[in-house]
Write a protein that holds these residues in place. Structure first.
Motif: not given
Length: 406
Positions: A127-139, A184-198
């Motif tokens: 049941q613990k399978s949710g992933i939280v990411a962020f708008k304008n991210a690129f992975h 939530t199993c994971a949060v994925i984030v860019e320390p600095m969004q690159g493709e999303g606008g630096v």
């Protein structure tokens, strides 16, 4: 007799998923490049933050040639010396205790997301399978990673997408907190969004994500595909922020132009991935290991990382000066040698035209969406090459403002 190649052949022979520049590069050295007609360019694109040491670096050439005379490839039924040395180098230089090698940033992020689901499944239940990411991210562009990236333009045509991936607002801790829970199993984030606008993350935002993940037993994944290997002036950006993730993806600059990616994690987390749970045929091959090992040896030095910071200040000073005359940009932002120039509102959507004008003036550069021009040159770029490139950039901006991009 070999056939003469022209840019038109791309349109005839290649799947039309790119719209490459009208010229074809054929030769390069350091931060200079020449096309089929012999025209010279200053390279501020860096192969999209890949060419950490510029083009044709002699030490990387030597590493590749030396290894090419020994062992190219065996597959994952065997290991090899260069890749094991590289693994130990990454472990010694970072928080990591375990490494998985692959061929690209997308593959590294795919592995990270699979690891997070597997770890949660084994330790907390299905049941613990949710992933939280962020708008304008690129992975990346796999179905899993393009779904995690919060840009519908890249994913909407490939539905149905993998479920249980939610997107919060970047740099908005309240938005993230509303989505992160015990499921939530994971949060994925860019320390600095690159493709999303630096867009750099704030320290408070990343610290808050770390605390939320700890509270809810979720893994914190840092996508450092673009920010890693010295790009921000630290070996990895998490070091700049003082926030340590559970999993980190790295690629791009790691091979200095030779394809390689890696997922780094702790022993506690990595142990859940047993034999057969994941793999790749080419990942961890000796050629990539030899070149990336040399890249790490050259980049992870005080002198190289200091040069990144010095060149950052040069860029920011000279960009600010040119903008006083042109009044084209609302701000310049970024860390190290990943810098974005945000166009003023009246020029919104015109970043591509400026990049095209730059090519006409002999400058290769990037965009990050329609409103941001992006600079990602080699980490060892010289003061004179930065000055010359920005002189050409000034002419390109003047050309754009006069109504011409080509």
């Amino acid at each position: 007799m070999s056939q003469s190649i022209t840019r038109q052949h791309f349109d005839e022979w290649m799947l039309p998923v790119y719209a490459p520049a009208p010229f074809i590069p054929v030769n390069a050295q350091g931060s200079r490049l020449w096309d089929q007609q012999g025209k010279e360019y200053v390279d501020f694109a860096g192969g999209i933050a890949v060419n950490a040491l510029g083009h044709a670096h002699p030490a990387l050439q030597a590493a590749l040639v030396e290894q090419a005379g020994k062992l190219w490839h065996t597959g994952n039924g065997y290991t090899n010396e260069p890749i094991l040395r590289l693994a130990k180098t990454l472990i010694d230089a970072t928080f990591a205790e375990r490494v998985f090698f692959c061929n690209s940033g997308a593959e590294a992020n795919e592995a990270a997301l699979k690891l997070a689901r597997k770890y949660a499944h084994d330790n907390h239940g299905a049941q613990k399978s949710g992933i939280v990411a962020f708008k304008n991210a690129f992975h990346g562009r796999t179905l899993f990673t393009v779904s995690a990236g919060g840009q519908p333009a890249y994913s909407q045509d490939f539905a149905p997408l993998p479920p249980q991936i939610d997107h919060a607002v970047f740099n908005d801790l309240d938005s993230a907190s509303a989505l992160i829970g015990d499921h939530t199993c994971a949060v994925i984030v860019e320390p600095m969004q690159g493709e999303g606008g630096v867009v750099p993350a704030t320290r408070e935002f990343l610290q808050g994500l770390r605390a939320l993940c700890d509270r809810h037993n979720a893994l914190l994944i840092f996508d450092e595909v673009q920010t890693g290997v010295g790009r921000t002036g630290s070996l990895y950006a998490y070091m700049h922020y003082g926030v340590t993730p559970d999993v980190l993806s790295t690629a791009k600059a790691l091979g200095g132009g030779f394809p390689i990616g890696a997922m780094l994690t702790t022993d506690r987390v990595g142990q859940c991935m047993g034999v057969g749970t994941h793999g790749t045929t080419y990942g961890g091959n000796p050629l990539a290991g030899a070149v990336a090992g040399r890249v790490m040896a050259l980049v992870n030095t005080p002198e190289m990382l200091e040069n990144v910071q010095v060149r950052h200040q040069q860029f920011m000073t000279q960009l600010t000066a040119l903008n006083r005359d042109l009044n084209l940009f609302s701000e310049f932002r970024g860390l190290g040698l990943l810098i974005g120039g945000v166009l003023r509102e009246e020029h919104a959507g015109k970043a591509k035209l400026i990049a095209q004008a730059a090519a006409h003036e002999g400058l290769m550069m990037l965009i990050a969406g329609g409103n941001v021009v992006r600079f990602a040159p080699a980490l060892n770029i010289s003061e004179s090459d930065v000055t010359e490139g920005l002189t050409r950039f000034t002419r390109a901006c003047e050309r754009y403002l006069a109504g011409g991009s080509s």
